[in-house]
Design an enzyme around this catalytic site. Structure first.
Site, mmCIF file in Angstrom:
data_model
loop_
_atom_site.group_PDB
_atom_site.id
_atom_site.type_symbol
_atom_site.label_atom_id
_atom_site.label_comp_id
_atom_site.label_asym_id
_atom_site.label_seq_id
_atom_site.Cartn_x
_atom_site.Cartn_y
_atom_site.Cartn_z
ATOM 1 N N SER A 82 0.825 -1.210 0.000
ATOM 2 C CA SER A 82 0.000 0.000 0.000
ATOM 3 C C SER A 82 0.854 1.253 0.000
ATOM 4 O O SER A 82 1.924 1.298 0.589
ATOM 5 C CB SER A 82 -0.922 0.029 1.221
ATOM 6 O OG SER A 82 -1.685 1.217 1.192
ATOM 7 N N LYS B 122 -4.624 -6.864 3.425
ATOM 8 C CA LYS B 122 -4.645 -5.737 2.478
ATOM 9 C C LYS B 122 -6.078 -5.463 2.002
ATOM 10 O O LYS B 122 -6.472 -4.317 1.808
ATOM 11 C CB LYS B 122 -3.722 -6.014 1.274
ATOM 12 C CG LYS B 122 -3.754 -4.918 0.190
ATOM 13 C CD LYS B 122 -3.270 -3.608 0.750
ATOM 14 C CE LYS B 122 -3.243 -2.401 -0.137
ATOM 15 N NZ LYS B 122 -3.818 -2.329 -1.425
ATOM 16 N N HIS C 41 -7.673 -3.588 4.715
ATOM 17 C CA HIS C 41 -7.084 -2.238 4.662
ATOM 18 C C HIS C 41 -7.868 -1.388 3.647
ATOM 19 O O HIS C 41 -8.248 -0.253 3.912
ATOM 20 C CB HIS C 41 -5.606 -2.345 4.262
ATOM 21 C CG HIS C 41 -4.981 -1.055 3.803
ATOM 22 N ND1 HIS C 41 -5.236 -0.483 2.568
ATOM 23 C CD2 HIS C 41 -4.122 -0.198 4.413
ATOM 24 C CE1 HIS C 41 -4.572 0.652 2.442
ATOM 25 N NE2 HIS C 41 -3.879 0.842 3.556
ATOM 26 N N ASN C 42 -8.119 -1.971 2.484
ATOM 27 C CA ASN C 42 -8.825 -1.223 1.445
ATOM 28 C C ASN C 42 -10.280 -0.969 1.822
ATOM 29 O O ASN C 42 -10.833 0.081 1.493
ATOM 30 C CB ASN C 42 -8.748 -1.959 0.110
ATOM 31 C CG ASN C 42 -7.391 -1.772 -0.554
ATOM 32 O OD1 ASN C 42 -6.402 -1.483 0.109
ATOM 33 N ND2 ASN C 42 -7.336 -1.932 -1.852
ATOM 34 N N GLU D 234 -10.144 1.880 3.952
ATOM 35 C CA GLU D 234 -9.851 3.024 3.052
ATOM 36 C C GLU D 234 -11.158 3.547 2.436
ATOM 37 O O GLU D 234 -11.405 4.763 2.417
ATOM 38 C CB GLU D 234 -8.880 2.527 1.977
ATOM 39 C CG GLU D 234 -8.555 3.470 0.846
ATOM 40 C CD GLU D 234 -7.657 2.770 -0.209
ATOM 41 O OE1 GLU D 234 -6.572 2.272 0.151
ATOM 42 O OE2 GLU D 234 -8.058 2.714 -1.387
ATOM 43 N N LYS E 220 -12.360 -0.843 -7.899
ATOM 44 C CA LYS E 220 -11.781 -2.043 -8.522
ATOM 45 C C LYS E 220 -12.190 -3.316 -7.801
ATOM 46 O O LYS E 220 -11.852 -4.404 -8.227
ATOM 47 C CB LYS E 220 -10.265 -1.916 -8.595
ATOM 48 C CG LYS E 220 -9.810 -0.883 -9.617
ATOM 49 C CD LYS E 220 -8.368 -1.105 -9.994
ATOM 50 C CE LYS E 220 -7.539 0.161 -10.044
ATOM 51 N NZ LYS E 220 -7.554 0.996 -8.870
ATOM 52 N N ARG F 130 -20.645 4.388 -3.594
ATOM 53 C CA ARG F 130 -19.959 4.447 -4.907
ATOM 54 C C ARG F 130 -20.912 3.939 -5.988
ATOM 55 O O ARG F 130 -20.954 4.482 -7.091
ATOM 56 C CB ARG F 130 -18.668 3.617 -4.892
ATOM 57 C CG ARG F 130 -17.594 4.232 -4.026
ATOM 58 C CD ARG F 130 -16.227 3.657 -4.331
ATOM 59 N NE ARG F 130 -15.258 4.089 -3.336
ATOM 60 C CZ ARG F 130 -13.936 3.948 -3.450
ATOM 61 N NH1 ARG F 130 -13.430 3.389 -4.524
ATOM 62 N NH2 ARG F 130 -13.123 4.362 -2.511
HETATM 63 C C1 6PG Z 1 -3.230 1.263 -1.661
HETATM 64 C C2 6PG Z 1 -4.522 1.372 -2.437
HETATM 65 C C3 6PG Z 1 -4.393 0.744 -3.775
HETATM 66 C C4 6PG Z 1 -5.456 1.173 -4.743
HETATM 67 C C5 6PG Z 1 -6.848 0.916 -4.308
HETATM 68 C C6 6PG Z 1 -7.858 1.671 -5.146
HETATM 69 O O1 6PG Z 1 -3.318 0.749 -0.569
HETATM 70 O O2 6PG Z 1 -2.205 1.698 -2.166
HETATM 71 O O3 6PG Z 1 -5.549 0.765 -1.718
HETATM 72 O O4 6PG Z 1 -4.295 -0.640 -3.591
HETATM 73 O O5 6PG Z 1 -5.293 2.540 -4.966
HETATM 74 O O6 6PG Z 1 -7.079 -0.451 -4.430
HETATM 75 O O7 6PG Z 1 -9.039 0.997 -5.069
HETATM 76 P P1 6PG Z 1 -10.338 1.387 -5.864
HETATM 77 O O8 6PG Z 1 -9.923 1.596 -7.305
HETATM 78 O O9 6PG Z 1 -11.239 0.212 -5.690
HETATM 79 O O10 6PG Z 1 -10.835 2.646 -5.237
#
Ligand code: 6PG
Length: 470
Positions: free
Chosen positions: A130, A184, A187-188, A191, A262, A289
């Protein structure tokens, strides 16, 4: 040029190129591989002033250039490409070699690949990376999972290239199999939650507080100096001052309000449902989203309904309460994500140490925040903590800010400002801290129409009632 290289990397896009240059900066020799000759050339040119970096588009040349056991990281798009690259490497590898998938692969794919490669004597790691392109170059947070013994070969390189928090590397062996990819993924999910909440607070400050982009820049900038200090709050402040180079004003106002994704946030929610762990702030961040993508329908619906005009507020007081509400909801989002990790660890046998995870998220990654130092302390004080909301230090933080979260949520509801994440965070808090919920009624209804039985508060056992149907 070196004779053999310490580290190999397949996939020389921006992330891959930056990662390999980071490896070289830290004193290791590294060899890159990509089918695209241009990308190979670009890396050789960029890394050319050192004798540490080389690259080739030929797989055999690439593999033969590496010191054994080979350490080969893949930074290629998740999905089929990972399998294709693995197959292309396999004929050239030796037993004991290590392949590390640094992409956002789905954790069950990682389990499948790990089992497949184990039969061939190859160690496979799923390692979440990340920090985006800048992180890859200057120091990402790295979340590896796989064989503990094989990790010893990778450890010195990962520890050198990772971000540092007060000198401590933001990487640690997390657990067997897909532990790294799973962490991870969550984590996302976190995020997604934090980003949704930040966008809601922006909406409140703009529509109700009347803040200009310059004031938003200043406000988020100030917040970033305090307890909300985090990568996402920092970049939010910077976003508000970015001028539009194709027209007047700031770029943020020209960006279409349809958020793409994604899949990692959705996977977090889907898997939380499978585990039976509530992560509603993350769920709703995914839903928002999806809702944002319905732009044309939203335009039609907007024309059909009136919306209240936001009531005037005391600006300074409103900004202060917005800060408290955001802090409160950030805590709740981390609490949900950590709760999911704790449960997944038991379900999948990952043996995760939540304190270690919080620790390696303190720098380098997208969700890095001052709060993560407090989260680390909370799990180090009690490694069996079921939920952050049960940690004494978090009880204080939540008590100080929950009233503002209520006020902001109520303001949004009364004034037609959608606060899906904030209101959900508050509901989660109110429900999680209720010793009695009204779901006794749901049990009664289930038993009424389907004889699904229920338990009682006053005695052990399973009960069914012949409900009187008048
Ligand atoms: C990271 C981010 C990276 C990516 C996201 C974007 O930790 O560096 O999470 O992995 O930018 O997966 O995710 P989306 O395109 O689903 O918003």
């Amino acid at each position: 040029m070196a004779d053999t290289y310490d580290f190999g990397l397949v996939g020389l896009g921006v992330m891959g190129r930056n990662f390999i240059l980071n490896v070289a900066d830290n004193g290791f020799t590294a060899f890159g591989n990509d089918l695209d000759e241009e990308k190979v050339g670009a890396l050789i040119t960029e890394g050319g002033d050192t004798d540490k970096v080389n690259a080739s588009s030929d797989v055999k040349t690439f593999v033969n250039a590496l010191t054994t056991p080979r350490k080969i990281m893949l930074l290629v798009p998740a999905g089929k490409v990972v399998d294709i690259v693995i197959e292309s490497l396999l004929p050239h590898l030796d037993k004991g070699d290590i392949i590390i998938d640094g992409g956002n692969s789905f954790f069950t794919d990682t389990d499948r690949r790990e089992a497949y490669l184990k039969e061939k004597g190859i160690n496979f790691f799923g390692a979440g990376v990340s920090g985006g392109a800048k992180g890859a170059r200057r120091g990402p947070s790295i979340m590896p999972g796989g064989s503990r013994e094989a990790y010893q070969h990778v450890k010195p390189i990962f520890e050198a290239v990772s971000a540092k928090y007060k000198g401590e590397p933001c990487v640690a062996y997390l657990g067997p199999k897909s532990a790294g990819n799973y962490v991870k993924m969550v984590h996302n999910g976190i995020e997604y939650g934090l980003m949704q909440l930040t966008s809601e607070i922006y909406d409140l400050l703009k529509k109700a507080g009347g803040l200009s982009n310059a004031e938003l820049h200043q406000t988020f900038g100030q917040w970033n100096e305090g307890r909300l200090q985090s990568f996402l709050v920092e970049i939010t402040s910077e976003i508000f001052e970015q001028k539009d180079d194709l027209g007047d004003g700031e770029l943020v106002d020209k960006i279409l309000d349809k958020a793409k994704q994604k899949g990692t946030g959705k996977w977090t929610s889907q898997n939380a449902m499978d585990l039976g762990i509530p992560v509603p702030t993350i769920d709703v961040a995914v839903s928002m989203r999806e809702l944002s993508a319905l732009k044309e329908e939203r335009i039609k619906a907007d024309a059909l309904y009136d919306r209240p005009t936001p009531k005037t507020v005391d600006k300074a007081d409103f900004i202060s309460k917005a800060e408290q509400a955001l802090y409160f909801a950030f805590i709740i989002t981390y609490a949900q994500g950590m709760h999911q990790l704790a449960d997944a660890s038991k379900e999948y046998g990952y043996e995760l140490e939540l304190g270690e995870i919080a620790k390696i998220w303190r720098a380098g990654c997208i969700i890095r925040a001052a709060l993560l130092a407090d989260i680390t302390d909370a799990y180090q004080a009690n490694e069996n903590l079921e939920n952050l909301l049960l940690s004494p230090s978090f009880v204080e933080k939540v008590k100080e800010t929950v009233d503002a979260a209520r006020e902001m949520t109520a303001y949004g509801a009364l004034n037609g400002i959608p606060l899906a994440g904030l209101s959900n965070a508050l509901t989660y808090f109110d429900a999680y801290t209720s010793s009695r919920l009204p779901l006794n009624l749901i049990q009664a209804q289930r038993d009424y129409f389907g004889s699904h039985t229920y338990e009682r508060v006053d005695r052990e056992g399973i009960f069914h009632t012949e409900w009187e149907d008048n």
